[in-house]
Design a protein around this motif. Sequence first.
Motif, PDB file in Angstrom:
ATOM      1  N   LEU A  33     -21.344 -80.300 -11.254  1.00 35.20           N
ATOM      2  CA  LEU A  33     -20.739 -79.802 -10.016  1.00 35.20           C
ATOM      3  C   LEU A  33     -20.460 -80.935  -9.026  1.00 35.20           C
ATOM      4  CD1 LEU A  33     -22.706 -76.487  -9.504  1.00 35.20           C
ATOM      5  CD2 LEU A  33     -20.329 -76.772 -10.217  1.00 35.20           C
ATOM      6  N   THR A  34     -21.299 -81.959  -9.029  1.00 37.74           N
ATOM      7  CA  THR A  34     -21.049 -83.114  -8.161  1.00 37.74           C
ATOM      8  C   THR A  34     -19.782 -83.840  -8.589  1.00 37.74           C
ATOM      9  OG1 THR A  34     -23.411 -83.345  -7.756  1.00 37.74           O
ATOM     10  CG2 THR A  34     -22.034 -85.260  -7.273  1.00 37.74           C
ATOM     11  N   ILE A  35     -19.613 -84.029  -9.880  1.00 40.69           N
ATOM     12  CA  ILE A  35     -18.378 -84.651 -10.389  1.00 40.69           C
ATOM     13  C   ILE A  35     -17.179 -83.782 -10.040  1.00 40.69           C
ATOM     14  CG2 ILE A  35     -17.139 -85.281 -12.496  1.00 40.69           C
ATOM     15  CD1 ILE A  35     -19.872 -86.171 -13.625  1.00 40.69           C
ATOM     16  N   ASN A  36     -17.340 -82.474 -10.173  1.00 41.63           N
ATOM     17  CA  ASN A  36     -16.296 -81.523  -9.810  1.00 41.63           C
ATOM     18  C   ASN A  36     -15.899 -81.700  -8.340  1.00 41.63           C
ATOM     19  OD1 ASN A  36     -14.723 -79.264  -9.360  1.00 41.63           O
ATOM     20  ND2 ASN A  36     -16.053 -77.891 -10.470  1.00 41.63           N
ATOM     21  N   PHE A  37     -16.896 -81.786  -7.460  1.00 38.08           N
ATOM     22  CA  PHE A  37     -16.626 -81.969  -6.027  1.00 38.08           C
ATOM     23  C   PHE A  37     -15.898 -83.276  -5.759  1.00 38.08           C
ATOM     24  CE2 PHE A  37     -17.920 -83.954  -2.049  1.00 38.08           C
ATOM     25  CZ  PHE A  37     -17.388 -83.049  -1.141  1.00 38.08           C
ATOM     26  N   ILE A  38     -16.323 -84.345  -6.407  1.00 38.18           N
ATOM     27  CA  ILE A  38     -15.685 -85.650  -6.188  1.00 38.18           C
ATOM     28  C   ILE A  38     -14.217 -85.595  -6.608  1.00 38.18           C
ATOM     29  CG2 ILE A  38     -15.667 -88.055  -6.980  1.00 38.18           C
ATOM     30  CD1 ILE A  38     -18.772 -87.847  -7.048  1.00 38.18           C
ATOM     31  N   ILE A  39     -13.930 -84.931  -7.713  1.00 38.50           N
ATOM     32  CA  ILE A  39     -12.541 -84.811  -8.169  1.00 38.50           C
ATOM     33  C   ILE A  39     -11.722 -84.001  -7.171  1.00 38.50           C
ATOM     34  CG2 ILE A  39     -11.059 -83.809  -9.951  1.00 38.50           C
ATOM     35  CD1 ILE A  39     -13.296 -84.582 -11.951  1.00 38.50           C
ATOM     36  N   VAL A  40     -12.266 -82.871  -6.701  1.00 42.15           N
ATOM     37  CA  VAL A  40     -11.554 -82.044  -5.720  1.00 42.15           C
ATOM     38  C   VAL A  40     -11.290 -82.844  -4.446  1.00 42.15           C
ATOM     39  CG1 VAL A  40     -11.741 -80.030  -4.211  1.00 42.15           C
ATOM     40  CG2 VAL A  40     -12.371 -79.837  -6.605  1.00 42.15           C
ATOM     41  N   ALA A  41     -12.313 -83.540  -3.960  1.00 41.06           N
ATOM     42  CA  ALA A  41     -12.150 -84.329  -2.740  1.00 41.06           C
ATOM     43  C   ALA A  41     -11.101 -85.423  -2.932  1.00 41.06           C
ATOM     44  CB  ALA A  41     -13.489 -84.947  -2.338  1.00 41.06           C
ATOM     45  N   PHE A  42     -11.091 -86.077  -4.085  1.00 36.46           N
ATOM     46  CA  PHE A  42     -10.123 -87.129  -4.348  1.00 36.46           C
ATOM     47  C   PHE A  42      -8.705 -86.570  -4.415  1.00 36.46           C
ATOM     48  CE2 PHE A  42      -7.817 -90.006  -7.271  1.00 36.46           C
ATOM     49  CZ  PHE A  42      -7.859 -91.151  -6.483  1.00 36.46           C
ATOM     50  N   VAL A  43      -8.531 -85.437  -5.086  1.00 38.04           N
ATOM     51  CA  VAL A  43      -7.200 -84.823  -5.176  1.00 38.04           C
ATOM     52  C   VAL A  43      -6.721 -84.398  -3.792  1.00 38.04           C
ATOM     53  CG1 VAL A  43      -5.935 -82.836  -6.072  1.00 38.04           C
ATOM     54  CG2 VAL A  43      -7.407 -84.142  -7.586  1.00 38.04           C
ATOM     55  N   LEU A  44      -7.596 -83.797  -2.989  1.00 37.30           N
ATOM     56  CA  LEU A  44      -7.206 -83.425  -1.626  1.00 37.30           C
ATOM     57  C   LEU A  44      -6.851 -84.660  -0.803  1.00 37.30           C
ATOM     58  CD1 LEU A  44      -9.712 -80.569  -0.784  1.00 37.30           C
ATOM     59  CD2 LEU A  44      -7.256 -80.393  -1.189  1.00 37.30           C
ATOM     60  N   PHE A  45      -7.591 -85.738  -0.984  1.00 38.78           N
ATOM     61  CA  PHE A  45      -7.268 -86.992  -0.302  1.00 38.78           C
ATOM     62  C   PHE A  45      -5.862 -87.456  -0.669  1.00 38.78           C
ATOM     63  CE2 PHE A  45      -7.069 -91.631  -0.861  1.00 38.78           C
ATOM     64  CZ  PHE A  45      -7.115 -92.020   0.467  1.00 38.78           C
ATOM     65  N   LEU A  46      -5.535 -87.408  -1.965  1.00 41.93           N
ATOM     66  CA  LEU A  46      -4.202 -87.828  -2.403  1.00 41.93           C
ATOM     67  C   LEU A  46      -3.113 -86.925  -1.831  1.00 41.93           C
ATOM     68  CD1 LEU A  46      -4.851 -88.754  -6.145  1.00 41.93           C
ATOM     69  CD2 LEU A  46      -4.567 -90.302  -4.196  1.00 41.93           C
ATOM     70  N   VAL A  47      -3.359 -85.621  -1.797  1.00 45.91           N
ATOM     71  CA  VAL A  47      -2.369 -84.683  -1.257  1.00 45.91           C
ATOM     72  C   VAL A  47      -2.151 -84.933   0.226  1.00 45.91           C
ATOM     73  CG1 VAL A  47      -1.966 -82.247  -0.718  1.00 45.91           C
ATOM     74  CG2 VAL A  47      -2.724 -82.904  -2.994  1.00 45.91           C
ATOM     75  N   ILE A  48      -3.230 -85.068   0.987  1.00 49.42           N
ATOM     76  CA  ILE A  48      -3.103 -85.307   2.430  1.00 49.42           C
ATOM     77  C   ILE A  48      -2.456 -86.658   2.688  1.00 49.42           C
ATOM     78  CG2 ILE A  48      -4.437 -85.719   4.538  1.00 49.42           C
ATOM     79  CD1 ILE A  48      -6.342 -83.515   3.518  1.00 49.42           C
ATOM     80  N   ARG A  49      -2.787 -87.643   1.886  1.00 50.49           N
ATOM     81  CA  ARG A  49      -2.173 -88.967   2.045  1.00 50.49           C
ATOM     82  C   ARG A  49      -0.664 -88.896   1.799  1.00 50.49           C
ATOM     83  NH1 ARG A  49      -3.474 -94.118  -1.723  1.00 50.49           N
ATOM     84  NH2 ARG A  49      -2.180 -95.598  -0.623  1.00 50.49           N
ATOM     85  N   ALA A  50      -0.265 -88.157   0.761  1.00 53.21           N
ATOM     86  CA  ALA A  50       1.168 -88.000   0.481  1.00 53.21           C
ATOM     87  C   ALA A  50       1.867 -87.256   1.612  1.00 53.21           C
ATOM     88  CB  ALA A  50       1.368 -87.263  -0.840  1.00 53.21           C
ATOM     89  N   MET A  51       1.218 -86.223   2.141  1.00 54.87           N
ATOM     90  CA  MET A  51       1.817 -85.476   3.252  1.00 54.87           C
ATOM     91  C   MET A  51       1.973 -86.362   4.482  1.00 54.87           C
ATOM     92  SD  MET A  51      -0.028 -81.763   2.828  1.00 54.87           S
ATOM     93  CE  MET A  51       0.473 -81.252   4.447  1.00 54.87           C
ATOM     94  N   ASN A  52       0.964 -87.170   4.779  1.00 51.98           N
ATOM     95  CA  ASN A  52       1.048 -88.076   5.926  1.00 51.98           C
ATOM     96  C   ASN A  52       2.155 -89.109   5.730  1.00 51.98           C
ATOM     97  OD1 ASN A  52      -0.979 -86.802   7.321  1.00 51.98           O
ATOM     98  ND2 ASN A  52      -2.576 -88.181   6.597  1.00 51.98           N
ATOM     99  N   THR A  53       2.331 -89.595   4.510  1.00 54.85           N
ATOM    100  CA  THR A  53       3.403 -90.553   4.223  1.00 54.85           C
ATOM    101  C   THR A  53       4.760 -89.907   4.454  1.00 54.85           C
ATOM    102  OG1 THR A  53       2.008 -91.655   2.597  1.00 54.85           O
ATOM    103  CG2 THR A  53       4.363 -92.080   2.464  1.00 54.85           C
ATOM    104  N   LEU A  54       4.937 -88.685   3.972  1.00 57.83           N
ATOM    105  CA  LEU A  54       6.202 -87.980   4.198  1.00 57.83           C
ATOM    106  C   LEU A  54       6.436 -87.733   5.677  1.00 57.83           C
ATOM    107  CD1 LEU A  54       6.142 -85.379   1.288  1.00 57.83           C
ATOM    108  CD2 LEU A  54       7.601 -87.391   1.497  1.00 57.83           C
ATOM    109  N   LYS A  55       5.390 -87.380   6.404  1.00 56.11           N
ATOM    110  CA  LYS A  55       5.517 -87.113   7.835  1.00 56.11           C
ATOM    111  C   LYS A  55       5.928 -88.382   8.583  1.00 56.11           C
ATOM    112  CE  LYS A  55       2.657 -84.227   9.652  1.00 56.11           C
ATOM    113  NZ  LYS A  55       1.471 -83.601  10.263  1.00 56.11           N
TER     114      LYS A  55
END
Length: 137
Positions: free
Chosen positions: A86-108
């Motif tokens: 579950l910890t590995i699962n959380f790290i993956i989710v957090a990393f994917v959300l980081f990438l999504v938010i980073r991409a959104m900020n770049t587009l903005k």
Amino acid sequence: MLKEFREFAMKGNVVDLAVGVIIGAAFGGIVTSLVGDIIMPIIGAVTGGLDFSNYFIPLSKAVSATNLADAKKQGAVLAYGSFLTLTINFIIVAFVLFLVIRAMNTLKRKEEAAPAAPPKPSAEVELLTEIRDLLKK
């Protein structure tokens, strides 16, 4: 009171939150499958067949099982392998959300950096501008 509740429930933020929760639950299932079906088997292959899901410490002497499901039936166990998964699962989710938010900020930032074209004047303004220019001559 019913009217107030309806107004509250139909506000944009509440509906957006509901959509986010539903998408988050679906995304959680995808990530769980990614971790359990793809990443953990790869980690197991690299570490020589290591399977975190069956790692546990029995907390009572009555537990003699070798897999987690049977051990939980026999008594209390400390299932640290499930926690690692579950910890590995959380790290993956957090990393994917980081990438999504980073991409959104770049587009903005790109949208903000692009200069906005001046608004096209109305037909009246164009006509008045032509009259002004003719009067100047």
